[in-house]
Design a protein around this motif. Structure first.
Motif, mmCIF file in Angstrom:
data_model
loop_
_atom_site.group_PDB
_atom_site.id
_atom_site.type_symbol
_atom_site.label_atom_id
_atom_site.label_comp_id
_atom_site.label_asym_id
_atom_site.label_seq_id
_atom_site.Cartn_x
_atom_site.Cartn_y
_atom_site.Cartn_z
ATOM 1 N N GLY A 124 -33.835 121.944 21.282
ATOM 2 C CA GLY A 124 -32.185 122.476 22.153
ATOM 3 C C GLY A 124 -32.807 123.796 22.896
ATOM 4 O O GLY A 124 -32.262 124.027 23.364
ATOM 5 N N LEU A 125 -33.666 124.064 22.092
ATOM 6 C CA LEU A 125 -34.269 125.645 22.253
ATOM 7 C C LEU A 125 -34.572 125.309 24.047
ATOM 8 O O LEU A 125 -34.315 126.552 25.111
ATOM 9 N N SER A 126 -35.357 124.410 24.508
ATOM 10 C CA SER A 126 -36.084 124.355 25.238
ATOM 11 C C SER A 126 -35.439 123.133 26.495
ATOM 12 O O SER A 126 -36.044 123.008 27.053
ATOM 13 N N ASP A 127 -34.029 122.589 25.769
ATOM 14 C CA ASP A 127 -33.863 121.508 26.208
ATOM 15 C C ASP A 127 -34.475 120.236 26.408
ATOM 16 O O ASP A 127 -33.966 120.072 27.673
ATOM 17 N N THR A 128 -35.435 119.810 25.866
ATOM 18 C CA THR A 128 -36.078 118.403 25.863
ATOM 19 C C THR A 128 -35.887 117.654 24.948
ATOM 20 O O THR A 128 -35.602 118.766 24.435
ATOM 21 N N TYR A 129 -35.862 116.634 25.229
ATOM 22 C CA TYR A 129 -36.548 115.184 25.169
ATOM 23 C C TYR A 129 -37.941 115.334 24.518
ATOM 24 O O TYR A 129 -38.510 115.367 25.761
ATOM 25 N N LYS A 130 -38.119 114.852 23.427
ATOM 26 C CA LYS A 130 -39.389 115.096 22.501
ATOM 27 C C LYS A 130 -40.115 113.656 21.780
ATOM 28 O O LYS A 130 -39.390 113.832 21.056
ATOM 29 N N VAL A 131 -41.237 113.051 22.358
ATOM 30 C CA VAL A 131 -41.834 112.105 21.618
ATOM 31 C C VAL A 131 -42.349 112.646 20.943
ATOM 32 O O VAL A 131 -43.391 113.206 21.285
ATOM 33 N N VAL A 132 -43.321 112.560 19.233
ATOM 34 C CA VAL A 132 -43.694 113.205 18.583
ATOM 35 C C VAL A 132 -44.707 110.994 18.101
ATOM 36 O O VAL A 132 -43.994 110.709 17.400
ATOM 37 N N ILE A 133 -46.254 111.746 18.277
ATOM 38 C CA ILE A 133 -47.276 110.514 17.562
ATOM 39 C C ILE A 133 -48.099 111.246 16.261
ATOM 40 O O ILE A 133 -48.541 112.534 16.872
ATOM 41 N N ILE A 134 -48.754 110.751 15.851
ATOM 42 C CA ILE A 134 -49.040 111.096 14.348
ATOM 43 C C ILE A 134 -50.358 110.350 14.302
ATOM 44 O O ILE A 134 -50.282 108.768 14.110
#
Length: 393
Positions: free
Chosen positions: A172-182
Protein backbone atom coordinates in the motif's frame (compact mmCIF):
# COMPACT_ATOMS: atom_id res chain seq x y z
CA UNK A 1 -30.59 28.12 -19.03
CA UNK A 2 -27.31 26.37 -18.23
CA UNK A 3 -27.37 22.59 -18.34
CA UNK A 4 -27.20 21.10 -14.85
CA UNK A 5 -24.63 18.39 -14.20
CA UNK A 6 -23.87 16.23 -11.18
CA UNK A 7 -20.54 16.78 -9.45
CA UNK A 8 -17.88 14.25 -10.48
CA UNK A 9 -17.39 13.23 -6.84
CA UNK A 10 -21.08 12.33 -6.52
CA UNK A 11 -21.02 10.24 -9.70
CA UNK A 12 -17.94 8.32 -8.49
CA UNK A 13 -19.59 7.76 -5.09
CA UNK A 14 -22.71 6.30 -6.73
CA UNK A 15 -20.81 4.15 -9.23
CA UNK A 16 -18.53 2.74 -6.54
CA UNK A 17 -21.46 0.87 -4.98
CA UNK A 18 -22.39 -0.95 -8.20
CA UNK A 19 -21.23 -4.46 -9.17
CA UNK A 20 -18.50 -4.78 -11.78
CA UNK A 21 -20.75 -6.23 -14.50
CA UNK A 22 -22.96 -3.13 -15.02
CA UNK A 23 -19.91 -0.87 -14.65
CA UNK A 24 -18.26 -2.64 -17.58
CA UNK A 25 -21.40 -1.93 -19.63
CA UNK A 26 -21.56 1.71 -18.49
CA UNK A 27 -18.05 2.43 -19.78
CA UNK A 28 -19.60 2.46 -23.26
CA UNK A 29 -21.88 5.40 -22.38
CA UNK A 30 -19.19 7.98 -23.11
CA UNK A 31 -15.45 8.63 -22.86
CA UNK A 32 -16.11 10.58 -19.67
CA UNK A 33 -17.85 7.62 -18.02
CA UNK A 34 -15.08 5.26 -19.14
CA UNK A 35 -12.42 7.51 -17.63
CA UNK A 36 -14.45 7.80 -14.42
CA UNK A 37 -15.02 4.06 -14.06
CA UNK A 38 -11.31 3.29 -14.47
CA UNK A 39 -10.02 6.31 -12.61
CA UNK A 40 -7.45 5.26 -9.94
CA UNK A 41 -9.62 6.65 -7.13
CA UNK A 42 -12.61 4.62 -8.34
CA UNK A 43 -10.48 1.48 -8.76
CA UNK A 44 -9.23 1.77 -5.17
CA UNK A 45 -12.64 2.63 -3.70
CA UNK A 46 -14.64 -0.10 -5.41
CA UNK A 47 -13.14 -3.18 -3.60
CA UNK A 48 -13.95 -1.56 -0.25
CA UNK A 49 -17.61 -1.38 -1.25
CA UNK A 50 -17.57 -4.85 -2.83
CA UNK A 51 -16.40 -6.33 0.48
CA UNK A 52 -19.93 -5.77 1.84
CA UNK A 53 -20.94 -8.76 -0.32
CA UNK A 54 -18.33 -11.37 0.70
CA UNK A 55 -17.07 -13.89 -1.82
CA UNK A 56 -14.27 -16.42 -1.98
CA UNK A 57 -12.27 -17.72 -4.90
CA UNK A 58 -12.02 -21.52 -4.83
CA UNK A 59 -9.32 -23.39 -6.70
CA UNK A 60 -9.57 -27.08 -7.47
CA UNK A 61 -8.62 -29.79 -9.94
CA UNK A 62 -10.64 -32.08 -12.18
CA UNK A 63 -9.30 -35.47 -13.28
CA UNK A 64 -12.32 -36.60 -15.32
CA UNK A 65 -11.63 -34.73 -18.57
CA UNK A 66 -8.75 -36.98 -19.60
CA UNK A 67 -7.54 -40.23 -18.15
CA UNK A 68 -4.00 -39.04 -17.45
CA UNK A 69 -4.37 -35.29 -16.92
CA UNK A 70 -5.63 -33.07 -14.13
CA UNK A 71 -7.17 -29.76 -15.15
CA UNK A 72 -7.05 -26.68 -12.94
CA UNK A 73 -10.16 -24.61 -12.27
CA UNK A 74 -11.19 -21.59 -10.24
CA UNK A 75 -14.60 -20.36 -9.16
CA UNK A 76 -15.68 -17.06 -7.62
CA UNK A 77 -18.50 -17.84 -5.22
CA UNK A 78 -20.83 -15.97 -2.90
CA UNK A 79 -20.27 -17.21 0.65
CA UNK A 80 -24.01 -17.20 1.29
CA UNK A 81 -24.72 -19.38 -1.75
CA UNK A 82 -21.77 -21.68 -1.00
CA UNK A 83 -23.11 -22.45 2.46
CA UNK A 84 -26.57 -23.15 1.06
CA UNK A 85 -25.53 -25.36 -1.87
CA UNK A 86 -21.75 -25.91 -2.18
CA UNK A 87 -21.41 -28.17 -5.23
CA UNK A 88 -23.92 -26.37 -7.45
CA UNK A 89 -22.47 -22.97 -6.59
CA UNK A 90 -19.00 -24.17 -7.60
CA UNK A 91 -20.36 -25.61 -10.86
CA UNK A 92 -22.09 -22.33 -11.76
CA UNK A 93 -19.01 -20.16 -11.28
CA UNK A 94 -16.13 -22.34 -12.46
CA UNK A 95 -13.49 -21.20 -14.94
CA UNK A 96 -11.04 -23.60 -16.58
CA UNK A 97 -7.48 -22.43 -17.16
CA UNK A 98 -6.23 -23.03 -20.69
CA UNK A 99 -2.83 -24.13 -19.43
CA UNK A 100 -2.81 -27.11 -17.07
CA UNK A 101 0.36 -25.80 -15.39
CA UNK A 102 -1.30 -22.70 -13.97
CA UNK A 103 -1.03 -22.56 -10.18
CA UNK A 104 -2.90 -19.89 -8.17
CA UNK A 105 -0.44 -18.37 -5.71
CA UNK A 106 -2.59 -15.57 -4.31
CA UNK A 107 -5.54 -13.21 -4.62
CA UNK A 108 -5.51 -9.55 -3.65
CA UNK A 109 -8.16 -6.85 -4.26
CA UNK A 110 -9.84 -9.04 -6.86
CA UNK A 111 -6.61 -9.68 -8.79
CA UNK A 112 -5.46 -13.30 -9.10
CA UNK A 113 -1.79 -14.23 -9.56
CA UNK A 114 -1.06 -17.36 -11.59
CA UNK A 115 2.35 -19.06 -11.63
CA UNK A 116 3.47 -21.12 -14.61
CA UNK A 117 6.62 -23.07 -15.41
CA UNK A 118 8.48 -24.74 -18.26
CA UNK A 119 11.01 -27.54 -17.93
CA UNK A 120 14.13 -27.04 -20.05
CA UNK A 121 17.11 -29.40 -20.47
CA UNK A 122 19.15 -28.08 -17.57
CA UNK A 123 16.98 -25.41 -15.97
CA UNK A 124 13.41 -24.44 -15.17
CA UNK A 125 11.64 -21.23 -16.20
CA UNK A 126 8.98 -19.52 -14.09
CA UNK A 127 6.69 -16.64 -14.89
CA UNK A 128 3.36 -15.21 -13.71
CA UNK A 129 0.20 -13.75 -15.20
CA UNK A 130 -2.46 -11.61 -13.53
CA UNK A 131 -6.16 -12.31 -14.00
CA UNK A 132 -9.21 -10.28 -12.99
CA UNK A 133 -12.20 -12.68 -13.04
CA UNK A 134 -14.75 -9.84 -12.71
CA UNK A 135 -13.55 -7.89 -15.75
CA UNK A 136 -12.43 -11.05 -17.57
CA UNK A 137 -9.03 -9.57 -18.34
CA UNK A 138 -5.70 -11.40 -18.30
CA UNK A 139 -2.23 -9.88 -18.46
CA UNK A 140 0.61 -10.95 -20.70
CA UNK A 141 3.36 -13.14 -19.24
CA UNK A 142 5.75 -11.51 -16.81
CA UNK A 143 9.52 -11.65 -17.45
CA UNK A 144 10.83 -15.18 -16.93
CA UNK A 145 12.94 -16.33 -14.02
CA UNK A 146 15.39 -19.06 -15.04
CA UNK A 147 16.69 -21.42 -12.35
CA UNK A 148 19.39 -24.03 -12.98
CA UNK A 149 18.34 -25.89 -9.86
CA UNK A 150 18.41 -29.50 -11.10
CA UNK A 151 22.24 -29.56 -11.12
CA UNK A 152 23.97 -30.12 -7.81
CA UNK A 153 27.32 -28.56 -8.58
CA UNK A 154 28.23 -25.31 -6.88
CA UNK A 155 27.01 -22.32 -8.83
CA UNK A 156 25.10 -19.13 -8.61
CA UNK A 157 21.90 -20.69 -9.90
CA UNK A 158 22.23 -24.08 -8.22
CA UNK A 159 18.79 -24.15 -6.59
CA UNK A 160 17.97 -27.34 -4.75
CA UNK A 161 14.53 -26.69 -3.40
CA UNK A 162 11.71 -28.41 -5.30
CA UNK A 163 8.85 -26.25 -6.63
CA UNK A 164 9.48 -22.72 -5.31
CA UNK A 165 7.40 -21.06 -2.61
CA UNK A 166 5.48 -18.18 -4.16
CA UNK A 167 3.18 -15.48 -2.79
CA UNK A 168 1.29 -12.42 -3.99
CA UNK A 169 0.24 -9.22 -2.25
CA UNK A 170 -0.18 -5.46 -2.32
CA UNK A 171 2.26 -2.89 -1.00
CA UNK A 172 0.00 0.00 0.00
CA UNK A 173 2.84 2.44 0.63
CA UNK A 174 4.18 2.15 -2.92
CA UNK A 175 0.76 1.32 -4.46
CA UNK A 176 2.28 -1.78 -6.10
CA UNK A 177 1.22 -5.40 -6.52
CA UNK A 178 4.14 -7.74 -5.91
CA UNK A 179 4.95 -11.42 -6.50
CA UNK A 180 7.43 -13.06 -4.13
CA UNK A 181 9.41 -16.25 -4.85
CA UNK A 182 11.49 -17.95 -2.13
CA UNK A 183 14.58 -19.89 -3.29
CA UNK A 184 16.82 -22.09 -1.13
CA UNK A 185 20.37 -22.83 -2.20
CA UNK A 186 21.41 -25.78 -0.08
CA UNK A 187 25.07 -25.86 -1.07
CA UNK A 188 25.62 -22.17 -0.39
CA UNK A 189 23.43 -22.38 2.73
CA UNK A 190 21.33 -19.34 1.92
CA UNK A 191 17.75 -18.37 1.18
CA UNK A 192 17.03 -15.71 -1.43
CA UNK A 193 13.87 -13.72 -2.08
CA UNK A 194 13.06 -12.61 -5.62
CA UNK A 195 10.30 -10.06 -6.23
CA UNK A 196 8.45 -9.04 -9.39
CA UNK A 197 6.32 -5.88 -9.33
CA UNK A 198 3.38 -5.67 -11.74
CA UNK A 199 4.58 -3.72 -14.76
CA UNK A 200 8.29 -4.22 -14.01
CA UNK A 201 10.67 -5.66 -16.61
CA UNK A 202 12.52 -8.11 -14.38
CA UNK A 203 12.69 -10.06 -11.14
CA UNK A 204 14.76 -8.39 -8.42
CA UNK A 205 16.69 -10.02 -5.58
CA UNK A 206 15.59 -8.20 -2.43
CA UNK A 207 16.81 -10.36 0.43
CA UNK A 208 19.43 -12.97 1.34
CA UNK A 209 19.35 -14.82 4.65
CA UNK A 210 20.57 -18.13 6.16
CA UNK A 211 18.99 -21.26 4.74
CA UNK A 212 16.22 -23.02 6.68
CA UNK A 213 13.49 -25.49 5.70
CA UNK A 214 10.06 -24.37 4.58
CA UNK A 215 7.13 -26.70 5.08
CA UNK A 216 5.22 -28.34 2.24
CA UNK A 217 2.60 -25.64 1.58
CA UNK A 218 3.76 -23.67 -1.48
CA UNK A 219 1.52 -20.59 -1.61
CA UNK A 220 2.31 -17.74 0.75
CA UNK A 221 -0.59 -16.03 2.53
CA UNK A 222 -0.99 -12.26 2.30
CA UNK A 223 -2.06 -10.35 5.42
CA UNK A 224 -1.34 -6.76 6.44
CA UNK A 225 1.34 -5.99 3.87
CA UNK A 226 3.22 -9.25 4.48
CA UNK A 227 3.43 -12.62 2.69
CA UNK A 228 3.74 -15.62 5.00
CA UNK A 229 4.77 -19.27 4.94
CA UNK A 230 5.12 -21.98 7.57
CA UNK A 231 8.77 -22.82 8.19
CA UNK A 232 11.09 -24.45 10.70
CA UNK A 233 13.49 -22.30 12.70
CA UNK A 234 16.55 -24.52 12.41
CA UNK A 235 19.94 -24.32 10.69
CA UNK A 236 19.31 -27.11 8.21
CA UNK A 237 17.98 -27.54 4.70
CA UNK A 238 16.00 -30.72 5.25
CA UNK A 239 13.77 -32.11 7.95
CA UNK A 240 11.78 -35.19 8.89
CA UNK A 241 8.37 -34.22 10.21
CA UNK A 242 8.40 -36.94 12.86
CA UNK A 243 11.58 -35.38 14.35
CA UNK A 244 10.27 -31.80 14.52
CA UNK A 245 9.82 -30.05 17.87
CA UNK A 246 6.71 -27.88 18.25
CA UNK A 247 8.85 -24.88 19.24
CA UNK A 248 10.64 -25.05 15.87
CA UNK A 249 7.45 -24.40 13.87
CA UNK A 250 7.23 -20.70 12.97
CA UNK A 251 5.75 -18.36 10.38
CA UNK A 252 8.27 -16.78 8.01
CA UNK A 253 6.83 -13.31 7.37
CA UNK A 254 8.17 -11.16 4.52
CA UNK A 255 7.29 -7.45 4.55
CA UNK A 256 6.53 -6.22 1.02
CA UNK A 257 7.40 -2.60 1.79
CA UNK A 258 10.53 -2.84 3.94
CA UNK A 259 11.82 -5.98 2.15
CA UNK A 260 12.69 -7.53 5.51
CA UNK A 261 11.59 -10.69 7.27
CA UNK A 262 10.90 -11.98 10.75
CA UNK A 263 9.81 -15.20 12.41
CA UNK A 264 6.47 -15.26 14.18
CA UNK A 265 5.51 -17.83 16.81
CA UNK A 266 2.34 -19.88 16.51
CA UNK A 267 -0.57 -19.58 18.97
CA UNK A 268 0.20 -20.77 22.52
CA UNK A 269 -2.50 -23.43 22.31
CA UNK A 270 -0.53 -25.45 19.76
CA UNK A 271 1.30 -27.50 22.37
CA UNK A 272 2.33 -30.57 20.36
CA UNK A 273 3.33 -31.40 16.82
CA UNK A 274 0.36 -32.60 14.69
CA UNK A 275 0.68 -35.92 12.88
CA UNK A 276 0.46 -34.13 9.51
CA UNK A 277 1.73 -30.67 8.66
CA UNK A 278 -0.63 -27.78 9.47
CA UNK A 279 -1.97 -25.40 6.82
CA UNK A 280 -1.96 -21.59 6.73
CA UNK A 281 -5.01 -19.81 5.34
CA UNK A 282 -6.88 -16.51 5.41
CA UNK A 283 -10.48 -16.17 6.59
CA UNK A 284 -12.19 -12.77 6.47
CA UNK A 285 -8.84 -11.03 6.14
CA UNK A 286 -7.28 -12.74 9.18
CA UNK A 287 -4.54 -15.35 9.18
CA UNK A 288 -5.68 -18.79 10.29
CA UNK A 289 -3.95 -22.08 11.04
CA UNK A 290 -5.61 -25.48 10.54
CA UNK A 291 -4.33 -28.77 11.92
CA UNK A 292 -5.36 -32.14 13.24
CA UNK A 293 -5.00 -33.01 16.91
CA UNK A 294 -4.09 -36.55 18.00
CA UNK A 295 -5.75 -37.99 14.90
CA UNK A 296 -9.18 -37.38 16.43
CA UNK A 297 -9.96 -33.65 16.14
CA UNK A 298 -9.84 -30.86 13.57
CA UNK A 299 -8.65 -27.51 14.96
CA UNK A 300 -8.66 -24.00 13.45
CA UNK A 301 -6.94 -20.96 15.00
CA UNK A 302 -7.58 -17.38 13.92
CA UNK A 303 -4.85 -14.78 14.46
CA UNK A 304 -6.80 -11.54 14.82
CA UNK A 305 -3.70 -9.50 15.79
CA UNK A 306 -1.35 -10.99 13.24
CA UNK A 307 2.24 -10.05 14.01
CA UNK A 308 1.64 -10.07 17.77
CA UNK A 309 3.60 -13.01 19.17
CA UNK A 310 1.53 -16.07 20.03
CA UNK A 311 -1.77 -14.26 19.50
CA UNK A 312 -4.60 -16.51 18.42
CA UNK A 313 -8.19 -17.49 19.09
CA UNK A 314 -9.41 -21.04 18.66
CA UNK A 315 -12.28 -20.99 16.17
CA UNK A 316 -12.88 -24.74 15.91
CA UNK A 317 -12.01 -27.84 17.88
CA UNK A 318 -14.32 -30.59 16.71
CA UNK A 319 -13.90 -34.35 16.40
CA UNK A 320 -13.69 -36.03 13.02
CA UNK A 321 -16.38 -38.41 14.19
CA UNK A 322 -18.73 -35.48 14.86
CA UNK A 323 -17.90 -34.09 11.40
CA UNK A 324 -18.87 -37.49 9.99
CA UNK A 325 -15.31 -38.08 8.78
CA UNK A 326 -14.85 -41.70 9.76
CA UNK A 327 -11.20 -42.27 8.81
CA UNK A 328 -8.36 -40.01 9.91
CA UNK A 329 -7.46 -37.96 6.79
CA UNK A 330 -3.83 -38.12 5.70
CA UNK A 331 -4.16 -34.57 4.34
CA UNK A 332 -5.70 -31.85 6.54
CA UNK A 333 -9.24 -30.62 6.10
CA UNK A 334 -9.46 -27.05 4.78
CA UNK A 335 -11.77 -24.30 6.08
CA UNK A 336 -13.05 -22.64 2.89
CA UNK A 337 -15.21 -19.86 4.35
CA UNK A 338 -17.38 -18.84 7.29
CA UNK A 339 -20.23 -16.45 8.03
CA UNK A 340 -19.68 -12.97 9.46
CA UNK A 341 -20.66 -14.11 12.97
CA UNK A 342 -18.30 -17.14 12.75
CA UNK A 343 -21.18 -19.55 13.40
CA UNK A 344 -21.33 -21.43 10.10
CA UNK A 345 -18.29 -22.99 8.39
CA UNK A 346 -17.76 -24.65 5.02
CA UNK A 347 -15.00 -27.25 5.26
CA UNK A 348 -13.40 -29.28 2.47
CA UNK A 349 -12.51 -32.88 3.21
CA UNK A 350 -10.20 -33.22 0.20
CA UNK A 351 -9.34 -36.83 0.95
CA UNK A 352 -12.99 -37.85 1.25
CA UNK A 353 -13.95 -35.54 -1.64
CA UNK A 354 -16.82 -33.88 0.18
CA UNK A 355 -17.96 -30.56 1.59
CA UNK A 356 -18.99 -30.33 5.24
CA UNK A 357 -21.20 -27.46 6.44
CA UNK A 358 -20.68 -27.21 10.20
CA UNK A 359 -22.80 -25.09 12.55
CA UNK A 360 -20.52 -24.12 15.42
CA UNK A 361 -23.26 -22.38 17.41
CA UNK A 362 -25.41 -25.52 17.52
CA UNK A 363 -22.44 -27.92 17.35
CA UNK A 364 -23.93 -29.91 14.50
CA UNK A 365 -23.16 -30.86 10.92
CA UNK A 366 -25.75 -29.07 8.84
CA UNK A 367 -25.02 -31.07 5.71
CA UNK A 368 -22.36 -33.02 3.82
CA UNK A 369 -22.15 -32.97 0.06
CA UNK A 370 -19.79 -34.86 -2.25
CA UNK A 371 -17.62 -33.08 -4.80
CA UNK A 372 -19.20 -33.28 -8.24
CA UNK A 373 -17.67 -34.75 -11.39
CA UNK A 374 -14.27 -35.81 -10.08
CA UNK A 375 -13.28 -32.47 -8.60
CA UNK A 376 -10.78 -32.54 -5.74
CA UNK A 377 -8.12 -30.58 -3.81
CA UNK A 378 -10.15 -27.50 -2.95
CA UNK A 379 -8.47 -24.39 -1.54
CA UNK A 380 -9.90 -20.93 -0.94
CA UNK A 381 -8.90 -17.26 -1.02
CA UNK A 382 -10.74 -14.17 0.17
CA UNK A 383 -12.10 -12.41 -2.92
CA UNK A 384 -13.84 -9.16 -3.83
CA UNK A 385 -14.99 -8.04 -7.25
CA UNK A 386 -12.86 -5.15 -8.44
CA UNK A 387 -11.88 -3.04 -11.43
CA UNK A 388 -8.16 -3.53 -10.85
CA UNK A 389 -6.41 -4.01 -14.18
CA UNK A 390 -4.03 -6.99 -14.42
CA UNK A 391 -1.48 -4.58 -15.92
CA UNK A 392 -0.64 -0.92 -15.31
CA UNK A 393 -2.95 1.68 -16.86
Amino acid sequence: MAKETFPIELIVEILSWLPVKPLIRFRCVSKTWKSLIFHPIMVKLHPQRSSKNPHVLLTFEDNNRNNDNCYSFAATCSIRRLLENPSSTVEDGCYQFNDKNHFVVGVCNGLVCLLNSLDRDDYEEYWVRFWNPATRTMSEDSPRLSLHWRKYKTGRNDWVCGYPRCGFGYDGLSDTYKVVIILSNVKLQRTEVRVHCVGDTRWRKTLTCPVFPFMEQLDGKFVGGTVNWLALHMSSSYYRWEDVNVNEIVIFSYDLNTQTYKYLLLPDGLSEVPHVEPILGVLKGCMCLSHEHRRTHFVVWQMMDFGVEKSGTQLLNVSYQHLQVHDFPSCPMIPLCMTENNDLFLLANNEGEEFVVYNRKDNRVQCTEGFKNGKFSFFSYDYVQSLVFPYPN
